[in-house]
Every structure is written in structure tokens, then in C-alpha cells.
Design an enzyme around this catalytic site. Structure first.
Site, PDB file in Angstrom:
ATOM      1  N   HIS A 174       0.836  -1.205   0.000  1.00  0.00           N
ATOM      2  CA  HIS A 174       0.000   0.000   0.000  1.00  0.00           C
ATOM      3  C   HIS A 174       0.871   1.256   0.000  1.00  0.00           C
ATOM      4  O   HIS A 174       0.663   2.168  -0.814  1.00  0.00           O
ATOM      5  CB  HIS A 174      -0.909  -0.016   1.228  1.00  0.00           C
ATOM      6  N   GLU A 175       1.839   1.299   0.902  1.00  0.00           N
ATOM      7  CA  GLU A 175       2.685   2.492   0.987  1.00  0.00           C
ATOM      8  C   GLU A 175       3.601   2.612  -0.228  1.00  0.00           C
ATOM      9  O   GLU A 175       3.952   3.723  -0.636  1.00  0.00           O
ATOM     10  CB  GLU A 175       3.487   2.481   2.285  1.00  0.00           C
ATOM     11  N   GLU A 202      -4.716   8.039  -3.240  1.00  0.00           N
ATOM     12  CA  GLU A 202      -5.215   6.797  -2.662  1.00  0.00           C
ATOM     13  C   GLU A 202      -5.481   5.754  -3.738  1.00  0.00           C
ATOM     14  O   GLU A 202      -5.334   4.552  -3.498  1.00  0.00           O
ATOM     15  CB  GLU A 202      -6.489   7.068  -1.856  1.00  0.00           C
ATOM     16  N   HIS A 258       1.745   4.652  -2.816  1.00  0.00           N
ATOM     17  CA  HIS A 258       1.858   6.096  -2.594  1.00  0.00           C
ATOM     18  C   HIS A 258       3.227   6.610  -3.043  1.00  0.00           C
ATOM     19  O   HIS A 258       3.331   7.611  -3.761  1.00  0.00           O
ATOM     20  CB  HIS A 258       1.660   6.412  -1.113  1.00  0.00           C
TER      21      HIS A 258
END
Length: 509
Positions: free
Chosen positions: A271-272, A301, A275
């Protein structure tokens, strides 16, 4: 990309150059503050807070003064009547928006909001620890009043909640966002109910066991390697609440490790990465201007959700990555890719905590928060009634009722920061992720074989071309339409989850 050459010889190049220099100074101050905030979360000594608070406050004041100075306003006025390139006009548009908002709010109110939120965090934290909403209620009521006043100063004729929402998503109107959230609520509730009634028995314990932090960190680095993370412009650290931050020259990832939650550390890291990968894809030459900044929260997001859910929770990913995980953790030798896939996608319809929610129920957590904070700001809901309304909505939408406020309306930090309007961007990001992934497959063909082979270059190149390289040149809806050929829609997300979870849980089509 260039920002210094206008389309017409009549453009005031010296004025734009002066303006761009000012914009870059503001950005550099903000980016320096960002590094200090990263340091505070990751490595700062426990007793460094008093000095760090002053440092950040000083940088914030400098940035605000540079942005709201009369010189900035004069430069904006001159450039808005000049002939500019499309990219220059986009920079002026974005700075004008920030300038107007920050100069509309009296400094006294800004300071009062800052002071109130600074004091709200420890009060929220203690109230959560003591399961005592009444102790936090007066502070929450004060924050609601202050944010209403803030919104009125920015646009006295607009819905205050829409003004607050536009702080985080300025180019998707609230009506569109509300329509998406209502559709998610209406279509996900029956889908989750059907899953709850299903007799399908998924493999849920594929990652059961104890896993040492050092080995988890090594595996997290393996994950980032497999996804193509640029270590020359990034690093991996740990933080209590994982986040990523930085610029296209230095985009850092944090994650967390719990000895009994290997899967959580893997998905958090992916997830990170999403980003950070977006940040790293922003154009170098745009650094310091809006052309080198991420569009807004929903788009940001979308990148993390695309990598976490469409890649990291896919069957092909586990076919490719499970052998790597087995090398780090021989205890996974008996786990099959299918078992790993099922474990990564199980639905927990009895979960009360947003940050622990699965890919489906997560959005009902968001809908509940959206509906409550919208009614708080409008005055249709009194602060004292929040716990009961919160619990009623959880029972209605998810079939579970919190027994305490700590696991109910006190679980999130956002309201103590005065961040009303933030929550919807999480779901908008997931919806956009599915829309972008569908468009990428339409252009590139079925991506499963690429994922299975660990070849993500084509997908990443598509994202670079369609999203990352444009920074803030386009508004959100314009960027989405350029990339996908249509406005933001929940169609692709709903088709994705209905197909995926219908297969997993043997649901009738």
C-alpha cells in the site's frame, strides 16, 4: 515538460519567473517541514517534541506568510491577464486556489483552530483509552463550530461540508462523491450479507504463526524489490501508523511488523509503495511547483489501492511471490498460492475497526463516518448523539454493534485533527483504482500473466504516462477522463468486487 516558456512572446516571462521562484520557496519550506515530520514519526527521540513543535510552527508560519503576501496576490493578478502556456496557467490556477482560501480565513481563526486541534489530540487519546466519549465531546463540539466558521469564511454561500471536503478533493464535487458512496452502500450491503450466508470455507490460516521482525523487514524489502521500488530515491523504515512521504527525489516508505500478522505487513508495505511510487513518478522538472505535485488525495489513494488490492491481493501475485516468502519463512512451505490468495481476501463482516477492515467492508466504515460528519457539520446531528447514531449505523450496515466507544466513534484520530471531509477520499481512491486498472487492461491486455511473471514495467509505465507525469496540470476529473475515457464511476469497482468475491464465496451470479 517546461514551465518557463510561454506560448506567446507577449507573456510576461520575467513576471512568471519571479512568481515561480516564490512558489518554489513555499514548496521548499513545506518539503523541509515534511522531512521533520517524517523524522518525528520514525527516529526522533521521545523528548524531542517541544523543540520539534516550535520548528514546525515556524516553518508553517513562513510558508503561510510567503503565500498570502501582497506580492503573491499582485503576481497572480498580473499573470491571470497574461498569455500563458497551458502548464503555466495550471500553476497559476493551483496557487490562486490556495491563495484565495488562505487569505479568506482570519489569522485569529487559523490560530484558534491550530491551538484547539493541538489540545484535542491528547484529549481524544485519553478519552479513547478510558472509553469516555463524554470527556471528548466538548472538544469535538468546539472543532465542529470552528470548522463551520472556517468554511463560511471561504464560501458563505456554499454547503459548509462541501467546502471542507474540497480541502482534500477540490475538483470532485460533493454531489458526485456522495453519489458514489451511496451506491457503494446500497450495493455492498447485500453483497456482504450474501457472503455472510455463504457456506464457502476459505483458507484463512495460511499465514498463521510467529514471524520475527527482522525476517519480516527482509521480506518487506523483497516485496519492494519485486514491485520496482527505486532505492536510490527512497528508504524503508517502521512507524506505529505506516505512511509514505517525500518528493520525486526522496519518497520514503514506512511499514510496521507484528509477530502474528505477516500478511498485514506485506499488504501495508505494498500500500505504501503505491503512494511512494506515485510520488517518484512525478516529473523531476516540475519539482517545487504544482506540476511536480500529486493531484489530490483521491488520486493518491487510487495508486496505493491499485497496488495493494489489484496487484498484492491477486492470485497471480501470490503465484509469483509465495516462493520468495517461503525462502524467508520455511514454515510457509505447505501453503499454496490459492490458500495465500484466499487468506488475503477473506471478508470479516463482524469487524468493528476501520483500519483492520477487508477490501469490501472497509467502504461501509467510510460511509458511516461520512454520513455522521456531514450531519454534524450541517447541524442535523448533535455531538452528544454521535455514539448512538454510530452504533445504530454499524448495526444497520454491518450487522454488528460496538460495545464501547473506544471501538466505536472514538477509534479514529481524524476528528481530533478537525479533518472533516477527509474520509470520503479513501473510498473514492478505491473506486478510481478499479477504473484505472480496467483502463490499463484495455490498453495493455490481460495483466495477470505480467503479474505472474513479476513483470510490472508495462503497468507502471502506463501509470507514469497517464497519471504520474501530469502532476497537477489537470483537474481531477479531467485527469481521470484523459486516462480512462470517462468520468469517475463506481461501475468498475463494483464489477471487480462482485466478480472476485462471487467466485471466492460461490455466490450465484
Amino acid at each position: 515538460m517546461t514551465t518557463d516558456q510561454p506560448q506567446s512572446d507577449g507573456a510576461p516571462s520575467e513576471t512568471y519567473s519571479e512568481f515561480e521562484t516564490r512558489v518554489k520557496r513555499i514548496a521548499n519550506v513545506s518539503n523541509a517541514a515534511g522531512i521533520l515530520q517524517w523524522d518525528q514519526e520514525v527516529v526522533m527521540p521521545d523528548e524531542g517534541t517541544p523543540a520539534r513543535a516550535q520548528q514546525l510552527s515556524t516553518l508553517s508560519s513562513i510558508s503561510h506568510e510567503l503565500l498570502t503576501a501582497d506580492e503573491t496576490g499582485a503576481l497572480l493578478e498580473e499573470l491571470e491577464s497574461a498569455t500563458l502556456s497551458d502548464e503555466q496557467a495550471a500553476v497559476v490556477r493551483e496557487v490562486r486556489r490556495r491563495y484565495d482560501r488562505e487569505t479568506s480565513v482570519p489569522q485569529e481563526l487559523v490560530e484558534e483552530i491550530s491551538e484547539t486541534t493541538a489540545n484535542a489530540h491528547p484529549k481524544w487519546k485519553q478519552a479513547k483509552e478510558n472509553d469516555d466519549f463524554e470527556a471528548f465531546a466538548p472538544t469535538l463540539e468546539k472543532l465542529v463550530e470552528l470548522k463551520r466558521e472556517y468554511a463560511t469564511h471561504i464560501d458563505p454561500d456554499a454547503d459548509p461540508y462541501e467546502v471542507l471536503f474540497s480541502d482534500y478533493e477540490p475538483y470532485i464535487d460533493l454531489e458526485t462523491a456522495e453519489g458514489v458512496l451511496e451506491r457503494l452502500r446500497d450495493e455492498l450491503v447485500p453483497l456482504i450479507d450474501a457472503i455472510g450466508d455463504s457456506d464457502a470455507a476459505l483458507e484463512t490460516d495460511a499465514f498463521a504463526g510467529t514471524f520475527e521482525d527482522d525476517d519480516q523487514e527482509a521480506l518487506a524489502r523483497d516485496v519492494l524489490d519485486s514491485l520496482g521500488y527505486n532505492w536510490n530515491r527512497g528508504r524503508l523504515d517502521t512507524a506505529p501508523h505506516p505512511f509514505s512521504s517525500g518528493t520525486q527525489f526522496d519518497a520514503r516508505v514506512t511499514t510496521r511488523f507484528e509477530e502474528d500478522d505477516l500478511l498485514g505487513s506485506i499488504t501495508s508495505t505494498i500500500h505504501e509503495f503505491g503512494h511512494a511510487n506515485y510520488t517518484l513518478g512525478l516529473p523531476d522538472e516540475g519539482y517545487g511547483t504544482p506540476l511536480g505535485e500529486a493531484r489530490d488525495l483521491s488520486v493518491h489513494e487510487s495508486q496505493s489501492r491499485l497496488w495493494e488490492n489489484h496487484i498484492g491481493r491477486s492470485r497471480p501475485f501470490w503465484e509469483q511471490f509465495l516462493p520468495v516468502a517461503r525462502e524467508r519463512f520455511p514454515s510457509l512451505e505447505g501453503v499454496t498460492p490459492e490458500a495465500a490468495y484466499e487468506a488475503a481476501n477473506q471478508v470479516h463482516d463482524d469487524n468493528l475497526i476501520r483500519v483492520e477492515a477487508d477490501e469490501l467492508t472497509y467502504h461501509l466504515h467510510i460511509v458511516i463516518r461520512f454520513e455522521i460528519e456531514r450531519d454534524l457539520i450541517s447541524g442535523d446531528l448533535a455531538v452528544e448523539d454521535v455514539p448512538e447514531v454510530w452504533n445504530d449505523k454499524y448495526e444497520e450496515y454491518l450487522g454488528v454493534r460496538p460495545e464501547t466507544d473506544a471501538e466505536g466513534c472514538l477509534q479514529d484520530i481524524h476528528w481530533s485533527h478537525g479533518s472533516f471531509g477527509y474520509f470520503p477520499t479513501y473510498s473514492l481512491g478505491s473506486v478510481l483504482a478499479a477504473q484505472l486498472y480496467a483502463a490499463a487492461e484495455a490498453d495493455l491486455g490481460d495483466l495477470d500473466s505480467d503479474i505472474r511473471e513479476g513483470n510490472l514495467d508495462d503497468l507502471n509505465g502506463w501509470l507514469r504516462e497517464q497519471i504520474h507525469q501530469h502532476g497537477k496540470q489537470y483537474t481531477t476529473q479531467a485527469l481521470i477522463e484523459r486516462a480512462t475515457g470517462e468520468e469517475l464511476t463506481a461501475d468498475h469497482f463494483l464489477e471487480y468486487v462482485e466478480t472476485k468475491y462471487g467466485e471466492l464465496y460461490d455466490l450465484e451470479a
